[in-house]
Design a protein around this motif. Structure first.
Motif: not given
Lengths: 99, 184, 496
Positions: A14-15, B91-92, B98-99, B102-104
């Motif tokens: 997912f990540a 910035v993407q 970052v995301f 965050g998921s990790l």
């Protein structure tokens, strides 16, 4: 067998998928990353179904696969449309949306 | 023991494929790495005794969806890949990192939490083994979920209709009349 | 062995399924007519679609008169007053959109017959969503309403901008779906069942398990995209501008309402025990959405983009009652339903006027609305009514919607509710600024280039305008009408 490791696999997939969606510019690549995310979901669903001893997890995963097929069909049609208009119109400026 | 080995091998295949999908430059390579991931996941399904789902995964996902991807990629031309690029805010890339980070973090969370309510189960649930798997699935699909099932079939038909309409070459080459909002 | 082979048919309540089946039948009819008669059927298509929607209202009415709550599939499919009210709302909004689309689609270079097929399918998904109380049904309903919407948004095939907007809408939508699904998988894992009842039991009994919180948040994020809440709203303005204007109206009203319906079912039934997660999330999202939507709307010069951002802000208003979901559930559901109903008509009305004026001016700029009062007084008055409603000024309907919000907040009480009430009030004032700007253009500015030819209105546009004006004024002058529907829908939503 412990089921934990499947969940971890799902989380990693997912990540990876999230990164792919946000970082890739090519529409088709974004779609493929979304497929990664959906597979992570499927792993989760099957694992949890097994944990509770019910088959609804697998049924849910089946629906996810079917809907993913529909989504991909639609997405690629839109991509095709975009490509046709971009190459037949000599537009260098890709960033048409402002404001 | 065998289970663990199988899991590790399949997970390695999945992860290699996943990283390949997001890192490959060439879309065709991406699609093939996706097949690798899907195959790894199918192996995991078999390990979890979800045999029908593993078969569907290979047939539908790897066999139809990825083929569709490859058709479109080859139709559009691999070397023209840049024509499909959407405008990406600078910035993407950072947002992406970052995301993903965050998921990790979610992953770390799951690992820490994972001892307790989420996954205490030791054995694979014996209720859906072998031949019974298809029967149980069918029973469930056609009794509890038949409504969603029928509407999913409608969804697939509509997706086809719409996709054909969108992807068709234009009937006439008349320009589009100017519409409000397109002038801005 | 025999037990395994035995298959018992599920108990089907045909009356309960009648609305969906009717809509499905008409959708099939349209497709078949299209196949057989192709181009010759173009005239009949909108009529058939409209008749289909009205015909579907009949079983809805008979179910409402019958009055009994019905469930099927172990509680996954529920017919109660809440679902009936919402089904009726979707069907009527869909009918108004079809009225708006008739001339636009015919005059522009669009594929017509398939347009109506896709629209009916999307409405079928919304009708299904109103009855769904189980993860799989909600998911399938969401996809059934979204996928035709993605395609309709890209319907303007000729423009590269619209294509790009359609693609962005699609990619963000599918991404949000995937995130939502991941959340659903986590929630399913905790509960062991897809039914909302079982989920509510399980989630309520767990104390702050991070997995539960994560699951709930991911599901809410997925739907926050659908209702264009900030920061998941970035698709909205570009998509609204790039899509054909009736499709924009459809997305802004019906699609958003469908997302809200799903949120109501999730928040008030499935996540009923988890207000520790739900309330702060919605407080934050509602406040952000209202404020940012309004602030950006102030800067817009294009009417469609302005209505898009205004729609985002209105969505923020609709999210406010969710922030007090546990403290005042009955009032909160009532407030959301009332707001959705009133919002649907006032927004559809505004878009109808936009369509009508664009037939003449061919431009979307607010400046082109100058002098509307001189050459099209009826339209100017109509637009005034809708803008007043959107701003919340009596006697047009919007005031009752805002009143419902405040009533819910007051019922809940407490510092957070009060804070949110202040944000609502401030945003109402800010919104009035840009609505007033349009009003000023229409009433006080001269027509651009002195062009004072009248606007030619077609029959269906007039009908759409009439329906929306009547509804907006009726809800404003006789709020009991919509209030009744709000009250009635509460009991069942909470009980189910």
């Amino acid at each position: 067998m412990l089921l934990n490791q499947f969940l971890i696999l799902g989380a990693v997939l997912f990540a990876v998928g999230v990164y792919g969606v946000l970082a890739r510019k090519n529409g088709v690549m974004v779609l493929m990353s979304i497929e990664l995310m959906l597979n992570a979901v499927n792993i989760n669903l099957v694992v949890f179904g097994v944990q509770h001893g019910v088959v609804s997890g697998q049924v849910f995963a089946l629906f996810v696969i079917a809907v993913a097929a529909a989504e991909v069909g639609v997405g690629l049609a839109i991509v095709l449309l975009l490509y046709r208009n971009r190459t037949s119109i000599d537009v260098e400026d890709f960033d048409l949306m402002r404001g | 023991m065998v289970d663990t080995v199988v899991f590790i091998l399949a997970a390695a295949i999945c992860l290699t494929g996943a990283l390949g999908v997001i890192l490959a430059r060439n879309p065709v390579h991406s699609a093939l790495m996706l097949v690798m991931t899907l195959f790894g996941i199918a192996v995991q399904f078999v390990a979890l005794e979800a045999h029908f789902l593993a078969a569907v995964q290979v047939i539908v996902y790897a066999g139809a969806i990825v083929v569709l991807f490859l058709f479109v990629i080859m139709l559009l031309g691999v070397d023209r890949a840049q024509n499909l690029e959407l405008s990406v805010l600078p910035v993407q890339k950072w947002a992406a990192l970052v995301f993903a980070a965050g998921s990790l973090a979610i992953l770390a969370l799951l690992v820490m939490v994972v001892k307790e309510p989420v996954t205490g189960a030791e054995a694979i649930g014996g209720s859906a083994t072998g031949d019974e798997n298809v029967r149980l699935l069918a029973r469930s699909l056609f009794s509890d979920y038949v409504y969603a099932f029928e509407l999913t079939s409608l969804l697939l038909v509509i997706a086809v209709i719409g996709a054909v309409v969108l992807a068709r070459k234009p009937k006439n080459v008349v320009g589009v009349a100017p519409e409000p909002g397109n002038e801005a | 062995m025999e037990a395994l082979l035995a298959f018992s048919r599920p108990a089907l309540d045909w009356h309960a399924l009648a609305p969906e089946l009717t809509l499905l039948a008409f959708g099939t009819l349209i497709t078949v007519v299209d196949i057989i008669w192709d181009d010759r059927s173009k005239q009949a298509m909108p009529t058939l679609a409209g008749i289909g929607l009205l015909a579907t209202l009949l079983p809805v009415i008979t179910l409402a008169l019958d009055g009994t709550d019905r469930t099927m599939f172990g509680g996954a499919y529920v017919i109660d007053d809440f679902s009936l009210v919402l089904k009726a709302l979707f069907l009527i909004s869909g009918y108004v959109v079809i009225l708006m689309s008739v001339d636009y689609i015919r005059d522009g270079d669009y594929y017509e017959n398939e347009y109506y097929t896709l629209m009916l399918t999307s409405l079928l998904g919304m009708v299904m969503m109103s009855s769904s109380r189980d993860l799989i049904s909600v998911f399938v309903a969401l996809e059934l309403l979204s996928i035709p919407a993605y395609m309709l948004a890209a319907w303007r095939k000729g423009g590269a901008r619209s294509n790009e907007a359609g693609l962005k809408y699609y990619l963000m939508g599918v991404f949000a779906s995937a995130v939502m699904l991941y959340g659903m998988s986590l929630v399913y894992g905790l509960a062991g069942s897809t039914a909302f009842g079982a989920i509510a039991e399980e989630l309520g009994s767990l104390d702050s398990s991070p997995v539960a919180i994560l699951g709930i948040l991911f599901i809410l994020i997925g739907f926050a995209f659908k209702v264009s809440a900030v920061p998941f709203h970035t698709w909205a303005p570009d998509t609204y501008e790039g899509a054909p204007t009736p499709v924009t109206a459809f997305l802004a009203v019906a699609s958003k309402t469908a997302g809200m319906v799903a949120l109501i079912q999730l928040v008030f039934v499935a996540f009923a025990g988890r207000d520790d997660v739900v309330q702060p999330f919605f407080w934050l999202i509602a406040a952000l959405t209202m404020t940012i939507g309004n602030l950006i709307a102030l800067r817009q010069t294009n009417i469609v983009r302005l209505l898009a951002y205004s729609g985002v802000a209105q969505g923020g208003f609709m999210l406010v009652p969710f922030a007090v979901a546990a403290d005042a559930p009955a009032r909160a559901v009532e407030a959301v339903v009332i707001y959705m109903a009133i919002y649907a008509f006032m927004n559809l009305g505004a878009f109808t006027v936009v369509l009508a004026v664009a037939r003449k001016t061919r431009s979307g700029e607010i400046d082109s609305y100058g002098g509307l009062f001189q050459y099209a007084p009826g339209l100017a008055v109509a637009m005034t009514i809708f803008l007043a409603a959107l701003a919340g000024i009596p006697p047009a309907g919007g005031w009752f919607a805002k009143f419902g919000l405040f009533r819910a907040l007051l019922d809940a009480g407490g510092g957070w509710a009060a804070g949110l009430g202040v944000v609502v009030a401030v945003n109402t004032v800010i919104a009035f600024a840009y609505y007033a700007r349009i009003l000023g253009q229409m009433w006080f500015q001269p027509a651009p280039d002195g062009d004072e030819r009248p606007v030619v209105m077609t029959g269906s546009l007039k009908a759409a305008l009439a329906m929306t004006i009547i509804a907006t004024m009726a809800f404003g002058i006789l709020p009991g009408l919509v209030g009744h529907f709000g009250e009635v829908s509460v009991l069942s939503a909470l009980g189910g």
